[in-house]
Write a protein that holds these residues in place. Structure first.
Motif, PDB file in Angstrom:
ATOM      1  N   ASN A 333       0.827  -1.228   0.000  1.00 31.37           N
ATOM      2  CA  ASN A 333       0.000   0.000   0.000  1.00 31.37           C
ATOM      3  C   ASN A 333       0.851   1.264   0.000  1.00 31.37           C
ATOM      4  O   ASN A 333       0.557   2.247   0.696  1.00 31.37           O
ATOM      5  CB  ASN A 333      -0.961   0.018   1.200  1.00 31.37           C
ATOM      6  N   ALA A 334       1.931   1.237  -0.784  1.00 32.40           N
ATOM      7  CA  ALA A 334       2.911   2.327  -0.778  1.00 32.40           C
ATOM      8  C   ALA A 334       2.639   3.390  -1.833  1.00 32.40           C
ATOM      9  O   ALA A 334       3.354   4.388  -1.895  1.00 32.40           O
ATOM     10  CB  ALA A 334       4.317   1.753  -0.965  1.00 32.40           C
ATOM     11  N   LEU A 335       1.643   3.181  -2.697  1.00 30.04           N
ATOM     12  CA  LEU A 335       1.271   4.181  -3.701  1.00 30.04           C
ATOM     13  C   LEU A 335      -0.241   4.393  -3.659  1.00 30.04           C
ATOM     14  O   LEU A 335      -1.000   3.432  -3.559  1.00 30.04           O
ATOM     15  CB  LEU A 335       1.676   3.723  -5.106  1.00 30.04           C
ATOM     16  N   THR A 336      -0.653   5.642  -3.740  1.00 23.53           N
ATOM     17  CA  THR A 336      -2.088   5.943  -3.784  1.00 23.53           C
ATOM     18  C   THR A 336      -2.362   6.931  -4.915  1.00 23.53           C
ATOM     19  O   THR A 336      -1.452   7.625  -5.376  1.00 23.53           O
ATOM     20  CB  THR A 336      -2.588   6.563  -2.459  1.00 23.53           C
ATOM     21  N   VAL A 337      -3.620   6.978  -5.335  1.00 21.80           N
ATOM     22  CA  VAL A 337      -4.042   7.955  -6.338  1.00 21.80           C
ATOM     23  C   VAL A 337      -5.239   8.706  -5.762  1.00 21.80           C
ATOM     24  O   VAL A 337      -6.047   8.129  -5.015  1.00 21.80           O
ATOM     25  CB  VAL A 337      -4.369   7.275  -7.689  1.00 21.80           C
ATOM     26  N   SER A 338      -5.330  10.004  -6.072  1.00 18.07           N
ATOM     27  CA  SER A 338      -6.294  10.876  -5.378  1.00 18.07           C
ATOM     28  C   SER A 338      -7.743  10.578  -5.723  1.00 18.07           C
ATOM     29  O   SER A 338      -8.652  10.966  -4.984  1.00 18.07           O
ATOM     30  CB  SER A 338      -5.981  12.341  -5.674  1.00 18.07           C
ATOM     31  N   ARG A 339      -8.004   9.934  -6.847  1.00 18.92           N
ATOM     32  CA  ARG A 339      -9.380   9.521  -7.154  1.00 18.92           C
ATOM     33  C   ARG A 339      -9.348   8.266  -8.013  1.00 18.92           C
ATOM     34  O   ARG A 339      -8.329   7.946  -8.623  1.00 18.92           O
ATOM     35  CB  ARG A 339     -10.162  10.653  -7.821  1.00 18.92           C
ATOM     36  N   SER A 340     -10.498   7.579  -8.056  1.00 18.93           N
ATOM     37  CA  SER A 340     -10.525   6.265  -8.708  1.00 18.93           C
ATOM     38  C   SER A 340     -10.880   6.344 -10.184  1.00 18.93           C
ATOM     39  O   SER A 340     -10.954   5.321 -10.859  1.00 18.93           O
ATOM     40  CB  SER A 340     -11.516   5.345  -7.983  1.00 18.93           C
ATOM     41  N   VAL A 341     -11.134   7.569 -10.686  1.00 16.44           N
ATOM     42  CA  VAL A 341     -11.448   7.784 -12.105  1.00 16.44           C
ATOM     43  C   VAL A 341     -10.713   9.045 -12.557  1.00 16.44           C
ATOM     44  O   VAL A 341     -10.347   9.878 -11.727  1.00 16.44           O
ATOM     45  CB  VAL A 341     -12.970   7.946 -12.342  1.00 16.44           C
ATOM     46  N   PRO A 342     -10.509   9.232 -13.861  1.00 12.79           N
ATOM     47  CA  PRO A 342      -9.848  10.457 -14.326  1.00 12.79           C
ATOM     48  C   PRO A 342     -10.719  11.716 -14.187  1.00 12.79           C
ATOM     49  O   PRO A 342     -10.191  12.832 -14.213  1.00 12.79           O
ATOM     50  CB  PRO A 342      -9.580  10.171 -15.812  1.00 12.79           C
ATOM     51  N   THR A 343     -12.032  11.544 -14.013  1.00 12.22           N
ATOM     52  CA  THR A 343     -12.987  12.653 -14.046  1.00 12.22           C
ATOM     53  C   THR A 343     -12.666  13.726 -13.002  1.00 12.22           C
ATOM     54  O   THR A 343     -12.425  13.420 -11.839  1.00 12.22           O
ATOM     55  CB  THR A 343     -14.409  12.126 -13.775  1.00 12.22           C
ATOM     56  N   CYS A 344     -12.725  14.991 -13.458  1.00 18.75           N
ATOM     57  CA  CYS A 344     -12.531  16.140 -12.566  1.00 18.75           C
ATOM     58  C   CYS A 344     -13.872  16.769 -12.174  1.00 18.75           C
ATOM     59  O   CYS A 344     -14.026  17.284 -11.069  1.00 18.75           O
ATOM     60  CB  CYS A 344     -11.640  17.164 -13.276  1.00 18.75           C
ATOM     61  N   VAL A 345     -14.850  16.735 -13.098  1.00 13.49           N
ATOM     62  CA  VAL A 345     -16.143  17.397 -12.887  1.00 13.49           C
ATOM     63  C   VAL A 345     -17.289  16.457 -13.272  1.00 13.49           C
ATOM     64  O   VAL A 345     -17.228  15.812 -14.324  1.00 13.49           O
ATOM     65  CB  VAL A 345     -16.271  18.672 -13.761  1.00 13.49           C
ATOM     66  N   VAL A 346     -18.311  16.394 -12.434  1.00 11.45           N
ATOM     67  CA  VAL A 346     -19.572  15.746 -12.802  1.00 11.45           C
ATOM     68  C   VAL A 346     -20.600  16.858 -13.041  1.00 11.45           C
ATOM     69  O   VAL A 346     -20.787  17.727 -12.176  1.00 11.45           O
ATOM     70  CB  VAL A 346     -20.079  14.803 -11.697  1.00 11.45           C
ATOM     71  N   VAL A 347     -21.217  16.839 -14.200  1.00 11.49           N
ATOM     72  CA  VAL A 347     -22.307  17.781 -14.473  1.00 11.49           C
ATOM     73  C   VAL A 347     -23.606  17.156 -13.950  1.00 11.49           C
ATOM     74  O   VAL A 347     -24.009  16.073 -14.405  1.00 11.49           O
ATOM     75  CB  VAL A 347     -22.423  18.097 -15.978  1.00 11.49           C
ATOM     76  N   ALA A 348     -24.210  17.812 -12.973  1.00  9.29           N
ATOM     77  CA  ALA A 348     -25.467  17.307 -12.400  1.00  9.29           C
ATOM     78  C   ALA A 348     -26.605  17.476 -13.420  1.00  9.29           C
ATOM     79  O   ALA A 348     -26.599  18.395 -14.240  1.00  9.29           O
ATOM     80  CB  ALA A 348     -25.792  18.063 -11.117  1.00  9.29           C
ATOM     81  N   VAL A 349     -27.565  16.560 -13.355  1.00  5.14           N
ATOM     82  CA  VAL A 349     -28.727  16.588 -14.273  1.00  5.14           C
ATOM     83  C   VAL A 349     -29.973  16.941 -13.459  1.00  5.14           C
ATOM     84  O   VAL A 349     -30.422  16.133 -12.628  1.00  5.14           O
ATOM     85  CB  VAL A 349     -28.895  15.224 -14.974  1.00  5.14           C
ATOM     86  N   PRO A 350     -30.555  18.169 -13.658  1.00  8.42           N
ATOM     87  CA  PRO A 350     -31.752  18.556 -12.877  1.00  8.42           C
ATOM     88  C   PRO A 350     -32.949  17.670 -13.203  1.00  8.42           C
ATOM     89  O   PRO A 350     -33.716  17.293 -12.309  1.00  8.42           O
ATOM     90  CB  PRO A 350     -32.010  20.005 -13.313  1.00  8.42           C
ATOM     91  N   SER A 351     -33.124  17.323 -14.484  1.00 11.30           N
ATOM     92  CA  SER A 351     -34.198  16.421 -14.907  1.00 11.30           C
ATOM     93  C   SER A 351     -33.804  15.855 -16.268  1.00 11.30           C
ATOM     94  O   SER A 351     -32.994  16.453 -16.996  1.00 11.30           O
ATOM     95  CB  SER A 351     -35.541  17.169 -15.014  1.00 11.30           C
ATOM     96  N   GLU A 352     -34.341  14.701 -16.617  1.00 13.18           N
ATOM     97  CA  GLU A 352     -33.896  14.027 -17.840  1.00 13.18           C
ATOM     98  C   GLU A 352     -34.143  14.874 -19.088  1.00 13.18           C
ATOM     99  O   GLU A 352     -33.393  14.786 -20.050  1.00 13.18           O
ATOM    100  CB  GLU A 352     -34.583  12.655 -17.975  1.00 13.18           C
ATOM    101  N   ASP A 353     -35.185  15.710 -19.072  1.00 13.27           N
ATOM    102  CA  ASP A 353     -35.443  16.520 -20.266  1.00 13.27           C
ATOM    103  C   ASP A 353     -34.398  17.627 -20.448  1.00 13.27           C
ATOM    104  O   ASP A 353     -34.369  18.289 -21.487  1.00 13.27           O
ATOM    105  CB  ASP A 353     -36.860  17.108 -20.239  1.00 13.27           C
ATOM    106  N   LYS A 354     -33.544  17.822 -19.432  1.00 14.82           N
ATOM    107  CA  LYS A 354     -32.478  18.829 -19.550  1.00 14.82           C
ATOM    108  C   LYS A 354     -31.097  18.186 -19.777  1.00 14.82           C
ATOM    109  O   LYS A 354     -30.076  18.863 -19.732  1.00 14.82           O
ATOM    110  CB  LYS A 354     -32.455  19.711 -18.299  1.00 14.82           C
ATOM    111  N   ARG A 355     -31.080  16.865 -20.023  1.00 16.09           N
ATOM    112  CA  ARG A 355     -29.800  16.154 -20.191  1.00 16.09           C
ATOM    113  C   ARG A 355     -29.001  16.701 -21.384  1.00 16.09           C
ATOM    114  O   ARG A 355     -27.767  16.802 -21.322  1.00 16.09           O
ATOM    115  CB  ARG A 355     -30.035  14.642 -20.333  1.00 16.09           C
ATOM    116  N   SER A 356     -29.678  17.044 -22.497  1.00 15.63           N
ATOM    117  CA  SER A 356     -28.927  17.503 -23.670  1.00 15.63           C
ATOM    118  C   SER A 356     -28.172  18.796 -23.364  1.00 15.63           C
ATOM    119  O   SER A 356     -27.051  19.012 -23.827  1.00 15.63           O
ATOM    120  CB  SER A 356     -29.859  17.696 -24.872  1.00 15.63           C
TER     121      SER A 356
END
Length: 435
Positions: A333-356
């Protein structure tokens, strides 16, 4: 189900591996090494002629194939030096010499798996070859490249142990032991079986007297981070021209490293390396605190590995056992990474009709080099923040009038535009650090 000796890293470990490979690649290229990839298979006779044992070679054949003759059997390569030598011979008319290349590829060995030792593993090699003769200063350069690689990584200090086979062979010859190859192979087992068994094996297999075996062990005990090893070898009272040549070469490697990278290189006269093709300088590398796992990077000088007619292509090379290095560090356990995915930002979805509209925001951020994904469902915002938090993603983007972006670690939320918002540089990519 898992197959022993064939590692499969989880995505966070794979991200660490890719970070390490990027550092290795960029350092190799800083020194002017050009990229190369050779085929995975070689004729079995080529593999067997270079000092590897047949029990470690994996054969390649079709399931329905009749038994092949030994002339046309193919095996998976067990290192990258042998295929590189073959490549140089076949393409020597197209290459500029001295030829500096690096290779980062998988290799396969049918040995017993254990921690840090696999049957399929990734290696990263550099070699320099020349036509007819290769100046010795390339031998002194190899440790400097590797030192720079390891210093660029968040890992324990690397110590490169160097020896020169001419020192050993000249010493054995001066002692009156003509089968120097057998003596080398036996002394190379010192760490595995201990001095008493090595001495007994020298008497039994190399025809040594007890006094000669004791002298071989005395030589193997010598270790120094400066040129003092020369006087200690001389004090053993053995003389031979090849021994003189080897001591002179080894001194150059140690003194060059001491000037450019103090503390990196140690002359270790028990190092021999198992493969038969090495003829001069040999290298092995250990990580401080991880010595029990053995070498994670090794190589050496070879004069006769590749030739065409009367033309020889001598070379010197060194290889980082990437899978071995990472397997050992992951195990502790001598190496760690700050997150488990490359993603920096998640865009939240208010409702499915606003996904586009959310997709358009993500596209604008990605075009500016910001790794972004859109939330998988239009769940409550608390759940969408949880989705990001579980993966270590630092930012959640909320579409609106105006848009806002939230640092979910601090709770700070600010107005933002996808056309010009940029996260701090430290957050843009996952950060690899010592565990």
């Amino acid at each position: 189900m898992p197959i022993s000796g064939f590692p499969e890293w989880l995505p966070p470990q794979r991200m660490i591996e890719q970070f390490v490979l990027d550092k290795i690649r960029s350092t190799f290229e800083l020194y002017g090494f050009a990229p190369l990839e050779t085929r995975a298979v070689e004729p079995v006779e080529t593999l067997l002629s270079k000092g590897e044992t047949s029990k470690e070679i994996y054969l390649l054949r079709r399931l329905q194939e009749e038994s092949a003759t030994s002339d046309d059997q193919l095996g998976l390569h067990f290192d990258l030096t042998v295929p590189f030598a073959r490549f140089v011979v076949e393409n020597n008319g197209k290459l500029q010499f001295p030829f500096r290349r690096y290779q980062i590829q998988k290799v396969w060995r049918g040995e017993r798996p254990q921690e840090g030792r696999y049957r399929e593993f990734l290696q990263a090699d550099i070699d320099v070859v020349n036509r007819d003769t290769l100046p010795f200063h390339f031998d002194t350069e190899m440790p400097l490249v590797i030192g720079d690689v390891f210093r660029s990584l968040p890992i324990p200090q690397a110590i490169i142990q160097v020896n020169n086979r001419k020192v050993c062979e000249g010493f054995y010859r001066g002692l009156g032991l003509p089968d120097t190859a057998q003596v080398l192979r036996t002394v190379d087992k010192l760490d595995k079986i201990g001095p008493d068994k090595v001495a007994a094996a020298l008497v039994e297999t190399a025809g040594a007297t007890d006094a000669q075996a004791a002298a071989c062990l005395k030589l193997a005990e010598i270790s120094a981070s400066d040129g003092s090893f020369v006087d200690r070898v001389r004090a053993l009272g053995v003389t031979d021209p090849l021994l003189d040549e080897g001591l002179s070469e080894l001194l150059q490697v140690v003194e060059t490293a001491a000037e450019h990278a103090p503390g990196l290189v140690v002359a270790e006269l028990k190092i021999a390396r198992g493969l038969d093709y090495y003829t001069g300088t040999v290298y092995e590398t250990q990580l401080r605190g991880y010595e029990r796992f053995g070498s994670v990077c090794s190589g050496g000088r070879y004069e006769t590995l590749a030739s065409v007619g009367n033309t020889r292509f001598p070379g010197v090379g060194i290889s980082i056992g990437v899978s071995r290095l990472l397997g050992i560090l992951f195990g502790q356990n001598a190496l760690t990474v700050s997150r488990s995915v490359p993603t920096c930002v998640v865009v939240a979805v208010p409702s499915e009709d606003k996904r586009s509209g959310c997709d358009r925001i993500a596209t604008a951020l990605r075009r500016r080099g910001i790794p972004t994904e859109v939330a998988p469902t239009a769940a409550k915002f608390g759940k969408q923040i949880q989705f990001a938090d579980r993966r270590g993603i630092p930012y959640v983007w909320f579409p609106g009038s105006p848009d806002t972006v939230k640092d979910i670690r601090s709770g700070e939320q600010v107005e933002a535009s996808a056309a010009d918002w940029t996260p701090p540089a430290a957050d843009l990519q996952p950060v690899v650090s010592a565990g």
